[in-house]
Design an enzyme around this catalytic site. Structure first.
Site, mmCIF file in Angstrom:
data_model
loop_
_atom_site.group_PDB
_atom_site.id
_atom_site.type_symbol
_atom_site.label_atom_id
_atom_site.label_comp_id
_atom_site.label_asym_id
_atom_site.label_seq_id
_atom_site.Cartn_x
_atom_site.Cartn_y
_atom_site.Cartn_z
ATOM 1 N N LEU A 11 36.850 53.665 0.860
ATOM 2 C CA LEU A 11 35.653 53.684 1.723
ATOM 3 C C LEU A 11 35.534 55.048 2.397
ATOM 4 O O LEU A 11 35.353 55.152 3.609
ATOM 5 C CB LEU A 11 35.738 52.568 2.766
ATOM 6 C CG LEU A 11 35.652 51.155 2.199
ATOM 7 C CD1 LEU A 11 35.919 50.119 3.275
ATOM 8 C CD2 LEU A 11 34.293 50.899 1.548
ATOM 9 N N GLY A 12 35.669 56.090 1.617
ATOM 10 C CA GLY A 12 35.460 57.441 2.135
ATOM 11 C C GLY A 12 33.977 57.771 2.028
ATOM 12 O O GLY A 12 33.121 56.919 2.286
ATOM 13 N N THR A 13 33.679 58.986 1.604
ATOM 14 C CA THR A 13 32.276 59.419 1.554
ATOM 15 C C THR A 13 31.444 58.510 0.657
ATOM 16 O O THR A 13 30.476 57.899 1.098
ATOM 17 C CB THR A 13 32.218 60.879 1.028
ATOM 18 O OG1 THR A 13 33.076 61.678 1.849
ATOM 19 C CG2 THR A 13 30.810 61.425 1.081
ATOM 20 N N VAL A 14 31.822 58.407 -0.605
ATOM 21 C CA VAL A 14 30.984 57.664 -1.561
ATOM 22 C C VAL A 14 31.096 56.153 -1.327
ATOM 23 O O VAL A 14 30.105 55.427 -1.420
ATOM 24 C CB VAL A 14 31.362 58.025 -3.015
ATOM 25 C CG1 VAL A 14 30.416 57.331 -3.990
ATOM 26 C CG2 VAL A 14 31.332 59.529 -3.232
ATOM 27 N N GLY A 15 32.309 55.698 -0.999
ATOM 28 C CA GLY A 15 32.507 54.262 -0.758
ATOM 29 C C GLY A 15 31.644 53.781 0.398
ATOM 30 O O GLY A 15 31.032 52.703 0.335
ATOM 31 N N VAL A 132 28.668 62.365 -12.753
ATOM 32 C CA VAL A 132 28.028 63.663 -13.016
ATOM 33 C C VAL A 132 26.706 63.712 -12.262
ATOM 34 O O VAL A 132 25.892 62.793 -12.354
ATOM 35 C CB VAL A 132 27.740 63.862 -14.522
ATOM 36 C CG1 VAL A 132 27.131 65.240 -14.768
ATOM 37 C CG2 VAL A 132 28.999 63.677 -15.356
ATOM 38 N N ASP A 201 35.986 71.151 -11.772
ATOM 39 C CA ASP A 201 35.114 69.985 -11.541
ATOM 40 C C ASP A 201 33.891 70.057 -12.478
ATOM 41 O O ASP A 201 33.496 69.049 -13.073
ATOM 42 C CB ASP A 201 34.664 69.990 -10.069
ATOM 43 C CG ASP A 201 33.673 68.890 -9.777
ATOM 44 O OD1 ASP A 201 34.094 67.727 -9.650
ATOM 45 O OD2 ASP A 201 32.456 69.187 -9.700
ATOM 46 N N LYS A 205 32.685 67.451 -15.666
ATOM 47 C CA LYS A 205 31.347 66.860 -15.834
ATOM 48 C C LYS A 205 30.737 67.214 -17.182
ATOM 49 O O LYS A 205 30.144 66.356 -17.840
ATOM 50 C CB LYS A 205 30.451 67.320 -14.687
ATOM 51 C CG LYS A 205 30.905 66.749 -13.340
ATOM 52 C CD LYS A 205 30.235 67.471 -12.193
ATOM 53 C CE LYS A 205 30.640 66.896 -10.851
ATOM 54 N NZ LYS A 205 30.242 67.759 -9.729
ATOM 55 N N GLY A 303 27.347 63.850 -2.014
ATOM 56 C CA GLY A 303 26.984 63.308 -0.703
ATOM 57 C C GLY A 303 27.049 61.793 -0.692
ATOM 58 O O GLY A 303 26.999 61.133 -1.722
HETATM 59 N N1 LIG Z 1 31.925 63.133 -2.270
HETATM 60 C C1 LIG Z 1 30.945 63.223 -3.159
HETATM 61 O O1 LIG Z 1 29.834 63.619 -2.839
HETATM 62 C C2 LIG Z 1 31.190 62.810 -4.585
HETATM 63 C C3 LIG Z 1 30.179 63.003 -5.530
HETATM 64 C C4 LIG Z 1 30.380 62.560 -6.845
HETATM 65 C C5 LIG Z 1 31.574 61.971 -7.188
HETATM 66 N N2 LIG Z 1 32.556 61.833 -6.255
HETATM 67 C C6 LIG Z 1 33.793 61.177 -6.649
HETATM 68 O O2 LIG Z 1 33.891 59.962 -5.932
HETATM 69 C C7 LIG Z 1 35.263 59.645 -5.690
HETATM 70 C C8 LIG Z 1 35.460 59.440 -4.197
HETATM 71 O O3 LIG Z 1 35.137 60.648 -3.535
HETATM 72 P P1 LIG Z 1 34.951 60.705 -1.952
HETATM 73 O O4 LIG Z 1 34.353 62.033 -1.659
HETATM 74 O O5 LIG Z 1 34.266 59.494 -1.463
HETATM 75 O O6 LIG Z 1 36.468 60.711 -1.492
HETATM 76 P P2 LIG Z 1 37.051 60.434 -0.032
HETATM 77 O O7 LIG Z 1 35.999 60.676 0.990
HETATM 78 O O8 LIG Z 1 38.335 61.165 0.075
HETATM 79 O O9 LIG Z 1 37.329 58.861 -0.048
HETATM 80 C C9 LIG Z 1 38.418 58.281 -0.695
HETATM 81 C C10 LIG Z 1 38.862 57.096 0.151
HETATM 82 O O10 LIG Z 1 39.823 56.354 -0.564
HETATM 83 C C11 LIG Z 1 40.850 56.001 0.364
HETATM 84 N N3 LIG Z 1 42.095 55.738 -0.344
HETATM 85 C C12 LIG Z 1 43.004 56.606 -0.844
HETATM 86 N N4 LIG Z 1 44.026 55.960 -1.413
HETATM 87 C C13 LIG Z 1 43.771 54.633 -1.258
HETATM 88 C C14 LIG Z 1 44.465 53.440 -1.618
HETATM 89 N N5 LIG Z 1 45.625 53.476 -2.256
HETATM 90 N N6 LIG Z 1 43.910 52.258 -1.296
HETATM 91 C C15 LIG Z 1 42.742 52.196 -0.646
HETATM 92 N N7 LIG Z 1 42.037 53.302 -0.276
HETATM 93 C C16 LIG Z 1 42.542 54.492 -0.574
HETATM 94 C C17 LIG Z 1 40.937 57.214 1.251
HETATM 95 O O11 LIG Z 1 41.624 56.907 2.440
HETATM 96 P P3 LIG Z 1 42.300 58.118 3.291
HETATM 97 O O12 LIG Z 1 41.180 58.998 3.720
HETATM 98 O O13 LIG Z 1 42.974 57.430 4.398
HETATM 99 O O14 LIG Z 1 43.237 58.821 2.340
HETATM 100 C C18 LIG Z 1 39.482 57.532 1.470
HETATM 101 O O15 LIG Z 1 38.918 56.778 2.524
HETATM 102 C C19 LIG Z 1 36.062 60.796 -6.286
HETATM 103 O O16 LIG Z 1 36.469 60.465 -7.587
HETATM 104 C C20 LIG Z 1 35.054 61.938 -6.333
HETATM 105 O O17 LIG Z 1 35.338 62.888 -7.338
HETATM 106 C C21 LIG Z 1 32.393 62.239 -4.966
#
Ligand SMILES: NC(=O)c1ccc[n+]([C@@H]2O[C@H](COP(=O)([O-])OP(=O)(O)OC[C@H]3O[C@@H](n4cnc5c(N)ncnc54)[C@H](OP(=O)(O)O)[C@@H]3O)[C@@H](O)[C@H]2O)c1
Length: 434
Positions: A11-15, A132, A201, A205, A303
């Site tokens: 549940l980070g950015t995308v979650g 992507v 990255d 893609k 985002g």
């Molecule tokens: N951000 C973007 O805009 C974007 C765009 C396209 C694709 N993506 C892809 O989407 C995916 C997620 O990216 P994000 O930016 O959302 O990442 P993020 O913000 O770092 O979120 C990841 C979340 O997963 C949690 N986590 C880590 N290990 C875990 C576990 N074992 N059990 C449960 N939760 C766990 C993290 O907790 P902690 O913070 O406590 O470690 C964090 O809240 C990645 O594969 C990324 O490449 C992202």
């Protein structure tokens, strides 16, 4: 009445974006699709985090096994990222008979063969629209809307961080290191920006896009990758003066002999082209099909909400597929039985931009131009900077070539780089795309 139960891991950015859309738009999604999509469980290491939308906190857990072991949950959404735990979760989910949605391009690009084989043997699917172009629909258009075309080429600006850095360098005349720091402060770049600035990255893609476009799988390790760390303000200025902008460009192209060229590199793009004017964190992907002609996909490549939008689209697609009697097709188009034959980059013919950092001495220019002549490199134009940009002993020689064979160009540069009058570290070779 169909109810689809979903579990989200991460549940980070995308979650967060995904959870927000699924909760806030539940009613509207039902109106449009006829399916109620319920997030039954959501997992994160930190389940105390606050959200700017109402959520029933009883769905939270920090143990992802609870989601995988829940028989009611039919879709697992993996949004942790990385190659390790994320991979384990996806494999466990597929083996438990659940479909998977992910935004994890690194995982799909590197482990497509293994993951899709597991999915296929378990009759399950992996959807990855968000992997992507963030919010831009591009996977589904390639798999469905453009499926009747032979894809002649794909060109993409598909990393928002690199594009933001290059845009700032261009518009504000700031050097790379300073812009990178600003990007990190604004949250556009990670604390470790390696994947973004070194083109990795982007390579993940284009590996996915080329695999889908050409009906096989591309071995990620064989993709030619070059990042943006060597680009200077001087390169940007000269490129602009000559009518180009510098972009980190991913390309996939099919040649008549069926070989596919897949590469990522900073490229000078004519300012007349749409791609040249895609700025800041925006992404754009140009796909040329033989019947459809040129198409362009543009939008926010990352985002919380844009990427969440793409994840939700996959969830809806899975939830509605059997309603429409669709044949399971998520993994079908990612043909893991055929490795695509990649063309050696040296066979490429193109115009190039070369900046050589050389000692300001009699004979250096003649030495360089002779090496070009010896290797069939024809020069279209040349500029010598009047003043050195570092210690007053070295100056920049900028060359624009005519169309030349990359192998010849590399050979000439190997011969030039041997000279102690040339500072290899501060010299650069960039492709020109017109
Ligand atoms: N951000 C973007 O805009 C974007 C765009 C396209 C694709 N993506 C892809 O989407 C995916 C997620 O990216 P994000 O930016 O959302 O990442 P993020 O913000 O770092 O979120 C990841 C979340 O997963 C949690 N986590 C880590 N290990 C875990 C576990 N074992 N059990 C449960 N939760 C766990 C993290 O907790 P902690 O913070 O406590 O470690 C964090 O809240 C990645 O594969 C990324 O490449 C992202």
């Amino acid at each position: 009445m169909k109810i689809e139960k979903v579990g989200i891991v991460g549940l980070g950015t995308v979650g967060t974006g995904t959870l927000k859309i699924l909760i806030n738009e539940r009613e509207k999604i039902h109106q449009k699709t006829g399916v109620w999509i319920d997030v039954k469980k959501a997992c994160d290491l930190n389940i105390e985090r606050e959200f700017d939308f109402d959520v029933d906190r009883s769905i939270f857990t920090n143990n992802y096994n609870e989601l995988i072991e829940d028989d009611e949950i039919s879709i697992i959404v993996e949004l942790i990222g990385g190659y390790t735990i994320a991979k384990d979760i996806i494999i466990k989910a597929l083996k438990a008979g659940k479909n998977v949605v992910t935004a994890n391009k690194a995982l799909i690009a590197k482990y497509s063969k293994e993951l899709f084989a597991i999915a296929n043997s378990n009759g399950t699917k992996i959807y990855y629209e968000a992997s992507v172009g963030g919010g831009i629909p591009i996977i589904t258009p390639l798999q469905e809307s453009l499926a009747g075309n032979n894809i002649l080429s794909i060109k993409g600006i598909i990393n928002g961080t690199a594009n933001y850095i290059l845009t700032e360098m261009t518009e504000k005349n700031i050097e790379f290191e300073k812009v990178l720091k600003k990007a990190q402060e604004l949250g556009y770049a990670e604390a470790d920006p390696t994947f973004d600035i070194e083109g990795i990255d982007t390579a993940h893609k284009i590996t996915i896009l080329a695999s889908l476009a050409y009906g096989g799988y591309v071995d990620f390790e064989k993709v030619g990758v070059k990042g943006i760390t060597s680009i200077t303000g001087e390169d940007i200025k000269f490129a602009n003066d000559l009518g180009y902008n510098i972009k980190l460009l991913a390309t996939a192209k099919k040649y008549e002999d069926e070989e596919i060229e897949v590469r990522v590199q900073p490229t000078l793009i004519s300012q007349k082209e749409i791609l040249s004017n895609v700025n800041d964190v925006y992404n754009a992907i140009e796909v040329i099909g033989d019947y459809v002609g040129k198409t362009m996909f543009y939008g926010k490549g990352a985002g919380m909400e844009p990427t969440g939008s793409a994840v939700v689209a996959d969830v809806i697609k899975l939830a509605t597929e059997d309603l429409a009697n669709n044949i399971p097709k998520g993994n079908y188009y990612y043909n893991i039985n055929k490795e695509l034959s990649l063309r050696a980059l040296e066979k490429s013919i193109s115009k190039y931009y070369i900046r050589l950092n050389v000692k300001d001495e009699i004979g250096t220019l003649a030495f360089v131009t002779n090496k070009f002549k010896d290797n069939n490199i024809s020069i279209e134009s040349m500029i010598q900077t009047c003043k050195s940009f570092d210690d007053n002993k070295f100056v920049s020689l900028i060359f624009i070539t005519h169309d030349v064979l990359e192998a010849d160009l590399k050979k000439s540069l190997d011969e030039i780089y041997i000279s102690e009058n040339v500072n290899v570290e501060k010299s650069i070779l960039l492709k020109i795309d017109e």
